[in-house]
Design a protein around this motif. Sequence first.
Motif, short mmCIF file in Angstrom:
data_model
loop_
_atom_site.label_atom_id
_atom_site.label_comp_id
_atom_site.label_asym_id
_atom_site.label_seq_id
_atom_site.Cartn_x
_atom_site.Cartn_y
_atom_site.Cartn_z
N ASN A 240 0.87 -1.17 0.00
CA ASN A 240 0.00 0.00 0.00
C ASN A 240 0.90 1.22 0.00
O ASN A 240 1.36 1.68 1.05
CB ASN A 240 -0.91 -0.01 1.23
N SER A 241 1.19 1.73 -1.18
CA SER A 241 2.16 2.82 -1.29
C SER A 241 1.65 4.12 -0.68
O SER A 241 2.44 4.98 -0.30
CB SER A 241 2.53 3.04 -2.77
N LEU A 242 0.32 4.28 -0.56
CA LEU A 242 -0.23 5.49 0.05
C LEU A 242 0.10 5.59 1.53
O LEU A 242 0.24 6.68 2.08
CB LEU A 242 -1.75 5.54 -0.15
N HIS A 243 0.20 4.44 2.19
CA HIS A 243 0.44 4.42 3.63
C HIS A 243 1.78 3.81 4.02
O HIS A 243 2.09 3.70 5.20
CB HIS A 243 -0.70 3.66 4.34
N GLY A 244 2.58 3.38 3.04
CA GLY A 244 3.88 2.80 3.33
C GLY A 244 3.79 1.49 4.08
O GLY A 244 4.63 1.21 4.94
N LEU A 245 2.76 0.68 3.77
CA LEU A 245 2.54 -0.57 4.49
C LEU A 245 2.59 -1.76 3.53
O LEU A 245 2.34 -1.64 2.33
CB LEU A 245 1.18 -0.55 5.19
N GLY A 286 -5.26 -7.48 -3.12
CA GLY A 286 -5.16 -6.36 -4.05
C GLY A 286 -5.35 -5.05 -3.32
O GLY A 286 -6.18 -4.96 -2.41
N VAL A 287 -4.57 -4.05 -3.69
CA VAL A 287 -4.69 -2.72 -3.08
C VAL A 287 -5.24 -1.77 -4.14
O VAL A 287 -4.66 -1.62 -5.23
CB VAL A 287 -3.34 -2.22 -2.56
N SER A 288 -6.36 -1.12 -3.85
CA SER A 288 -6.98 -0.22 -4.81
C SER A 288 -6.17 1.06 -4.92
O SER A 288 -5.36 1.37 -4.04
CB SER A 288 -8.41 0.10 -4.38
N PRO A 289 -6.41 1.85 -5.98
CA PRO A 289 -5.68 3.12 -6.11
C PRO A 289 -5.90 4.07 -4.95
O PRO A 289 -5.07 4.95 -4.70
CB PRO A 289 -6.24 3.70 -7.42
N PHE A 306 -11.62 -4.14 2.76
CA PHE A 306 -11.29 -3.51 4.04
C PHE A 306 -10.65 -2.15 3.77
O PHE A 306 -10.12 -1.90 2.68
CB PHE A 306 -10.30 -4.37 4.84
N ASN A 307 -10.65 -1.29 4.79
CA ASN A 307 -9.83 -0.09 4.67
C ASN A 307 -8.40 -0.45 5.04
O ASN A 307 -8.11 -1.59 5.40
CB ASN A 307 -10.39 1.08 5.49
N PHE A 334 -6.40 -4.24 -10.27
CA PHE A 334 -7.19 -3.07 -10.65
C PHE A 334 -6.56 -2.36 -11.82
O PHE A 334 -5.35 -2.47 -12.06
CB PHE A 334 -7.27 -2.06 -9.48
N ASP A 335 -7.36 -1.58 -12.55
CA ASP A 335 -6.77 -0.59 -13.43
C ASP A 335 -6.48 0.66 -12.59
O ASP A 335 -6.84 0.74 -11.41
CB ASP A 335 -7.66 -0.29 -14.63
N SER A 336 -5.81 1.64 -13.18
CA SER A 336 -5.33 2.79 -12.38
C SER A 336 -6.48 3.64 -11.86
O SER A 336 -6.33 4.34 -10.86
CB SER A 336 -4.39 3.65 -13.22
N SER A 337 -7.63 3.61 -12.54
CA SER A 337 -8.77 4.39 -12.08
C SER A 337 -9.53 3.69 -10.98
O SER A 337 -10.30 4.32 -10.24
CB SER A 337 -9.71 4.67 -13.25
N GLY A 338 -9.35 2.38 -10.86
CA GLY A 338 -10.11 1.61 -9.89
C GLY A 338 -11.50 1.25 -10.36
O GLY A 338 -12.25 0.57 -9.65
N LYS A 339 -11.85 1.64 -11.58
CA LYS A 339 -13.19 1.34 -12.09
C LYS A 339 -13.33 -0.10 -12.55
O LYS A 339 -14.44 -0.63 -12.62
CB LYS A 339 -13.53 2.29 -13.24
N SER A 340 -12.21 -0.73 -12.89
CA SER A 340 -12.23 -2.11 -13.34
C SER A 340 -11.44 -2.98 -12.36
O SER A 340 -10.28 -2.65 -12.03
CB SER A 340 -11.63 -2.26 -14.74
N VAL A 341 -12.07 -4.05 -11.89
CA VAL A 341 -11.45 -5.00 -10.97
C VAL A 341 -11.46 -6.37 -11.65
O VAL A 341 -12.52 -6.85 -12.06
CB VAL A 341 -12.21 -5.06 -9.63
N PHE A 342 -10.27 -6.99 -11.76
CA PHE A 342 -10.15 -8.29 -12.42
C PHE A 342 -9.86 -9.36 -11.38
O PHE A 342 -8.97 -9.18 -10.52
CB PHE A 342 -9.04 -8.25 -13.46
N VAL A 343 -10.56 -10.49 -11.45
CA VAL A 343 -10.39 -11.58 -10.48
C VAL A 343 -10.17 -12.89 -11.24
O VAL A 343 -10.93 -13.20 -12.19
CB VAL A 343 -11.62 -11.72 -9.56
#
Length: 773
Positions: A240-245, A286-289, A306-307, A334-343
């Motif tokens: 999670n690059s936004l939180h460094g985790l 997976g970590v969303s944008p 989860f958050n 995910f794609d970069s927008s987060g609108k598409s999720v692939f499983v």
Amino acid sequence: MVLFVSNFSFAVVEEKKQSTGFKTYTNPDYNIQIQYPKNWKKSEQDLPAHVLVQFTAPDAKDGSQTAGLMVGNYDVGNNTSLDEFVDFFFKDRYAEPSDYKVVSSSNTTFAGMNARQFIVYDYEKVVIPGFSDSTSTVKVMRIFAVDNNTSNGYAIKYWSQPGLFNKYLKTAQKMTDSFGVMTGETQNELAPPEQNVKSQPVVKNDNLQFANLDNKFSTKWGTLGSGNGQFHQPRDVAVNSLHGLLYVADTLNNRIQVFDTDGNYVSEWGQQGTQDGQFNHPGNIGVSPWGDIYVTDTENSRIQRFNSNGTFISKWGGAGTEPNQFNLPGDITFDSSGKSVFVTDTGNNRIQKFDSNGTFISEWGTLGAEDGQLNHPASIAFDDVNRIVYVSDSNNDRIQKFDSNGTFISNWGITGNQDGEFKRPTSIVLDIANKVIYVTDTNNHRIQKFDLTGRFISSWGSQGIGNGQFSRPVGIEFNPPNSVYIVDQENNNVQTFASSNKPTSSSPTNEPQNVESQQNSETNTDVSQPTSQIDLSKVPEVLTVSEGGNDNDFPLVIALGNEQVSSANNDIEIGDSSFEMSEWNPKMTFQFIEGSDTSLVNIKQILVGQIKKYSSPQDALEQAVLWQNVPLNQEVVLKLPDKGLNFMIVQAQFANGTTGIYSGVFDLKSFLSKSDDARLLKDDLKANRDWKVMKSSKPNLKNNIEFWQVAQEIACKDLKYYGFETCADTGTGTGTGTDNTFTSRGDDFQKTRPLCDTVTNQSAKDLCETLLN
């Protein structure tokens, strides 16, 4: 080669056979463990003081030992520094400072400890009755480390016969890399499964050497257990690059563990169950944008969201084969927008596409082995630049490419253990900035790296428990700019590596490149990697030149392929590849004792020239003698032109178009005249007509330009080593560079560029650039 590990012990030790050709030696009395090649001898009797075990490489033909590596164990007491231990060792080992010479020293790490490495020449007196005492020189590598927690000092010594140091060096490094001190914190097998500890330590190593320096081991953490920082069959890792985790799916403990990006434990959430926030074998993460965490709750056949702190948000799915249902969901991206999720709907052999809230959009895939069909798709990654979906088609042992709507583009990979082949590729991750894809080749216990067209770049790893070794690597994550995280499932740890971060030649394009599917059949093998792309790493590293009952090893200097050239080998020690000959007309055999992954053809050419003063590099080559098309593995006769020191440069030809160039130096010391030796040869030929006398010729520098450019560099280096500055006079060769290495010649080289002026072949142009830079 020999390995010593000290203090006396007659304990029963455990040995495990490794499928990679190594065994594992374990001594529980001293809590040490190390891997060694299966064909080496092990001894625990009659060893010097401070020695636990000795491993020796196969003996030479005359019965003498070839090389060795020793590991000593010393009780150094409390608060002894590394400097103090090194000083003590050298004073204890050598009676006089003149008994050794330190060539180089550097700081490193060893089994997680700070360490120091030395390259040393040992001068040992040899006493032969009836003769004056003489001194032999042995080149050794020594590594020292101190564990202040246990008051133990460790000393490794690697040595070899003259000429064999580089041959066994990589094996010595692999052995030292595998060495481990087994404590309650670091021994997986000894860690109680339910032990609850605050956090497991992080083992760091900033200077381990691997055959492929592109991907260097950095850190490792984790052992078997259920405590903080322990794992039980972990499956995946995500940043999670936004939180460094860093999030790890601790699968059989049914939880998600959270670490900082250095591997320090932060928190965890989850337990076994079917309620919200509970898991039944969490698979991939997976970590969303925007930083939310999506987990494939595999055996509950659902996705949970989860958050970043682990607070449950939502879920979707359920067991079944209809849209929005799953059978063992595998991976999520995910794609970069987060609108598409692939499983990857693994058990249903399909890919499902959703929006970020879990609303079904589309699906593709059916069970099979044809293009676009899937068999146990395990992992998925999305290239936002080219709008391409990559899928690890695990049971088909290949990687497939689709556009974002599921239209098949291409695939690569077949079953096997060679470069570009797979045994259950489990996880994939993209480094878009550098246009590469990493694949966990799980049952081959390694990581493979490709460009985005599927062209092989490099690989690393082997089966084992040491740093940089794996037992079923399954999860992988890339954290810019160059960190690669690997989940080592059966070793219950996470390892990190530093990539070279060098962009490949592939360039992003809006039109995906087609890479043809590989078919594995007896009648047709269509490989996705272009036939012009030759893997230079498969070229043998050592050519053995046998003469007079002695085997002399010539190191690989450089390798050439179709429009390709390897980097020059800068680690060659001229003294390590020198030998004596006593005949003007020696019977010689050229062979590759350790085998090759490529088919051998012959020795394309052999160049021999006297080491003396020349007017120019071209003069050195033109005065040399050339033999061409010399058979491999067959005794041949070469009529040598000059007594004294001579350089020998050999170009070996392989069936796939690759050539390897090897070099050595010999000293001709015949007590016979050339005519007397010729008469003896004539008599010998009458008795043995199987010998092939090779006809020599004068070199033609206008043909095979790339070979002559390399030959010039080698000759210049050899001449300078023995005090002849021929090449410095023209601004070429190593006369203006550093000692005994290929270096840039700067302005002088740019002004003259002898031999390169006539280059028209692309391979030769690449070669000139390699030797320039």
